[in-house]
Design a protein around this motif. Sequence first.
Motif, mmCIF file in Angstrom:
data_model
loop_
_atom_site.group_PDB
_atom_site.id
_atom_site.type_symbol
_atom_site.label_atom_id
_atom_site.label_comp_id
_atom_site.label_asym_id
_atom_site.label_seq_id
_atom_site.Cartn_x
_atom_site.Cartn_y
_atom_site.Cartn_z
ATOM 1 N N ASP A 1 0.839 -1.216 0.000
ATOM 2 C CA ASP A 1 0.000 0.000 0.000
ATOM 3 C C ASP A 1 0.868 1.257 0.000
ATOM 4 O O ASP A 1 0.461 2.297 0.494
ATOM 5 C CB ASP A 1 -0.923 -0.014 1.217
ATOM 6 C CG ASP A 1 -0.128 -0.070 2.519
ATOM 7 O OD1 ASP A 1 1.124 -0.101 2.454
ATOM 8 O OD2 ASP A 1 -0.742 -0.080 3.593
ATOM 9 N N ASN A 2 2.064 1.158 -0.566
ATOM 10 C CA ASN A 2 3.032 2.263 -0.635
ATOM 11 C C ASN A 2 3.665 2.599 0.717
ATOM 12 O O ASN A 2 4.512 3.463 0.809
ATOM 13 C CB ASN A 2 2.427 3.542 -1.239
ATOM 14 C CG ASN A 2 1.909 3.305 -2.639
ATOM 15 O OD1 ASN A 2 2.440 2.479 -3.371
ATOM 16 N ND2 ASN A 2 0.862 4.002 -3.022
ATOM 17 N N SER A 3 3.237 1.927 1.773
ATOM 18 C CA SER A 3 3.817 2.167 3.103
ATOM 19 C C SER A 3 4.551 0.933 3.613
ATOM 20 O O SER A 3 4.784 0.797 4.812
ATOM 21 C CB SER A 3 2.714 2.553 4.096
ATOM 22 O OG SER A 3 2.207 3.833 3.787
ATOM 23 N N CYS A 4 4.920 0.032 2.683
ATOM 24 C CA CYS A 4 5.477 -1.250 3.127
ATOM 25 C C CYS A 4 6.769 -1.082 3.915
ATOM 26 O O CYS A 4 7.003 -1.796 4.890
ATOM 27 C CB CYS A 4 5.684 -2.195 1.950
ATOM 28 S SG CYS A 4 6.769 -1.569 0.664
ATOM 29 N N LEU A 5 7.614 -0.131 3.523
ATOM 30 C CA LEU A 5 8.881 0.054 4.252
ATOM 31 C C LEU A 5 8.593 0.368 5.723
ATOM 32 O O LEU A 5 9.172 -0.234 6.624
ATOM 33 C CB LEU A 5 9.697 1.185 3.616
ATOM 34 C CG LEU A 5 11.041 1.522 4.301
ATOM 35 C CD1 LEU A 5 12.027 2.028 3.267
ATOM 36 C CD2 LEU A 5 10.878 2.586 5.386
ATOM 37 N N PHE A 6 7.684 1.298 5.958
ATOM 38 C CA PHE A 6 7.405 1.743 7.331
ATOM 39 C C PHE A 6 6.757 0.619 8.145
ATOM 40 O O PHE A 6 7.101 0.385 9.297
ATOM 41 C CB PHE A 6 6.504 2.974 7.311
ATOM 42 C CG PHE A 6 7.036 4.059 6.419
ATOM 43 C CD1 PHE A 6 8.151 4.795 6.802
ATOM 44 C CD2 PHE A 6 6.463 4.326 5.189
ATOM 45 C CE1 PHE A 6 8.673 5.775 5.973
ATOM 46 C CE2 PHE A 6 6.971 5.305 4.353
ATOM 47 C CZ PHE A 6 8.078 6.028 4.748
ATOM 48 N N ASN A 7 5.811 -0.073 7.515
ATOM 49 C CA ASN A 7 5.121 -1.140 8.236
ATOM 50 C C ASN A 7 6.019 -2.356 8.448
ATOM 51 O O ASN A 7 5.891 -3.063 9.449
ATOM 52 C CB ASN A 7 3.832 -1.514 7.507
ATOM 53 C CG ASN A 7 2.787 -0.413 7.654
ATOM 54 O OD1 ASN A 7 2.712 0.237 8.692
ATOM 55 N ND2 ASN A 7 1.999 -0.177 6.615
ATOM 56 N N ALA A 8 6.955 -2.589 7.514
ATOM 57 C CA ALA A 8 7.921 -3.686 7.705
ATOM 58 C C ALA A 8 8.826 -3.362 8.895
ATOM 59 O O ALA A 8 9.100 -4.229 9.735
ATOM 60 C CB ALA A 8 8.754 -3.896 6.441
ATOM 61 N N PRO B 1 1.813 5.706 9.533
ATOM 62 C CA PRO B 1 1.545 7.139 9.763
ATOM 63 C C PRO B 1 2.492 7.738 10.810
ATOM 64 O O PRO B 1 3.037 8.831 10.626
ATOM 65 C CB PRO B 1 0.089 7.160 10.248
ATOM 66 C CG PRO B 1 -0.503 5.893 9.694
ATOM 67 C CD PRO B 1 0.617 4.881 9.719
ATOM 68 N N GLU B 2 2.710 6.969 11.891
ATOM 69 C CA GLU B 2 3.588 7.453 12.972
ATOM 70 C C GLU B 2 5.029 7.587 12.480
ATOM 71 O O GLU B 2 5.711 8.586 12.766
ATOM 72 C CB GLU B 2 3.510 6.432 14.113
ATOM 73 C CG GLU B 2 4.281 6.822 15.343
ATOM 74 C CD GLU B 2 4.277 5.671 16.363
ATOM 75 O OE1 GLU B 2 5.318 5.488 17.012
ATOM 76 O OE2 GLU B 2 3.253 4.967 16.490
ATOM 77 N N LEU B 3 5.521 6.602 11.724
ATOM 78 C CA LEU B 3 6.925 6.638 11.300
ATOM 79 C C LEU B 3 7.157 7.681 10.211
ATOM 80 O O LEU B 3 8.241 8.253 10.118
ATOM 81 C CB LEU B 3 7.385 5.249 10.845
ATOM 82 C CG LEU B 3 7.408 4.206 11.967
ATOM 83 C CD1 LEU B 3 7.963 2.878 11.470
ATOM 84 C CD2 LEU B 3 8.222 4.695 13.172
ATOM 85 N N ARG B 4 6.149 7.954 9.412
ATOM 86 C CA ARG B 4 6.283 9.062 8.439
ATOM 87 C C ARG B 4 6.457 10.388 9.192
ATOM 88 O O ARG B 4 7.246 11.248 8.792
ATOM 89 C CB ARG B 4 5.050 9.122 7.532
ATOM 90 C CG ARG B 4 4.996 8.007 6.489
ATOM 91 C CD ARG B 4 3.704 8.102 5.672
ATOM 92 N NE ARG B 4 3.562 7.031 4.702
ATOM 93 C CZ ARG B 4 4.108 7.013 3.491
ATOM 94 N NH1 ARG B 4 4.867 8.026 3.091
ATOM 95 N NH2 ARG B 4 3.910 6.003 2.664
ATOM 96 N N GLN B 5 5.723 10.545 10.300
ATOM 97 C CA GLN B 5 5.858 11.761 11.129
ATOM 98 C C GLN B 5 7.265 11.859 11.717
ATOM 99 O O GLN B 5 7.865 12.933 11.751
ATOM 100 C CB GLN B 5 4.841 11.729 12.294
ATOM 101 C CG GLN B 5 3.394 11.776 11.873
ATOM 102 C CD GLN B 5 2.912 13.191 11.579
ATOM 103 O OE1 GLN B 5 3.654 14.157 11.756
ATOM 104 N NE2 GLN B 5 1.685 13.312 11.112
ATOM 105 N N LEU C 1 4.968 12.595 4.169
ATOM 106 C CA LEU C 1 3.758 12.430 4.986
ATOM 107 C C LEU C 1 2.577 11.934 4.150
ATOM 108 O O LEU C 1 1.569 11.474 4.693
ATOM 109 C CB LEU C 1 3.396 13.753 5.676
ATOM 110 C CG LEU C 1 4.342 14.171 6.802
ATOM 111 C CD1 LEU C 1 4.003 15.562 7.302
ATOM 112 C CD2 LEU C 1 4.321 13.163 7.958
ATOM 113 N N ASP C 2 2.698 12.030 2.828
ATOM 114 C CA ASP C 2 1.629 11.582 1.936
ATOM 115 C C ASP C 2 1.715 10.067 1.784
ATOM 116 O O ASP C 2 2.733 9.530 1.346
ATOM 117 C CB ASP C 2 1.790 12.271 0.574
ATOM 118 C CG ASP C 2 0.637 11.959 -0.364
ATOM 119 O OD1 ASP C 2 -0.004 10.909 -0.191
ATOM 120 O OD2 ASP C 2 0.395 12.754 -1.276
#
Length: 207
Positions: free
Chosen positions: A13-20, A33-37, A67-68
Amino acid sequence: MEGIVVRRVIPSDNSCLFNAVGYVVGHNKDKAPELRQVIAAAVASDPAKYSEALLGKPNEEYCAWILDSVNWGGAIELSILADYYGHEIAAYDIQTTRCDLYGQEKKYSKRVMLIYDGLHYDALAMSPFEGAPQEFDQTIFDVHDGTIGPVEGLALNFAKEQQSKGRYTDTANFTLRCGVCQMGVVGQKEAAEHAQATGHVNFQEYR
């Protein structure tokens, strides 16, 4: 340590790096969302270090961009997250079987591992046996003299095995079709240009 290295799939979902990273650090696949911040704050706080030359765009623009939730993370984001958590982050690239280690120069005492297929990041974990529930996963490993011992060899072998099965995307030459207008593009560069021109970000790989 007994067990096998397993790939824990993170949603595309384009956020795989952060969620991994969220999963390997705290067994949480919803940290994006938290790690993008966290990343935006780190970049905004040091405009000299995070200059346009490094980021590829002005500091303020980058902060809004990361953040997007449609935008992907990469090396810059991994190095910031390594510092944020105080862990080395090892990212195994399936296509080349190279391991990029973030945070190594800080001599952190723990390491977590990701695997990258050219487009997508998943989490790597040690599992006691094939098919064991995820709650048994070990995802944080002690670093001694720059290594995490036998686990490192197992992770590299796993990446090589994935490579031999063709479980990666050659981002320079792969063919994609736009899920919105069905236009075909070749390679990441053309996909990025199409996305920029049209606002379409939904691509499917086809062969």
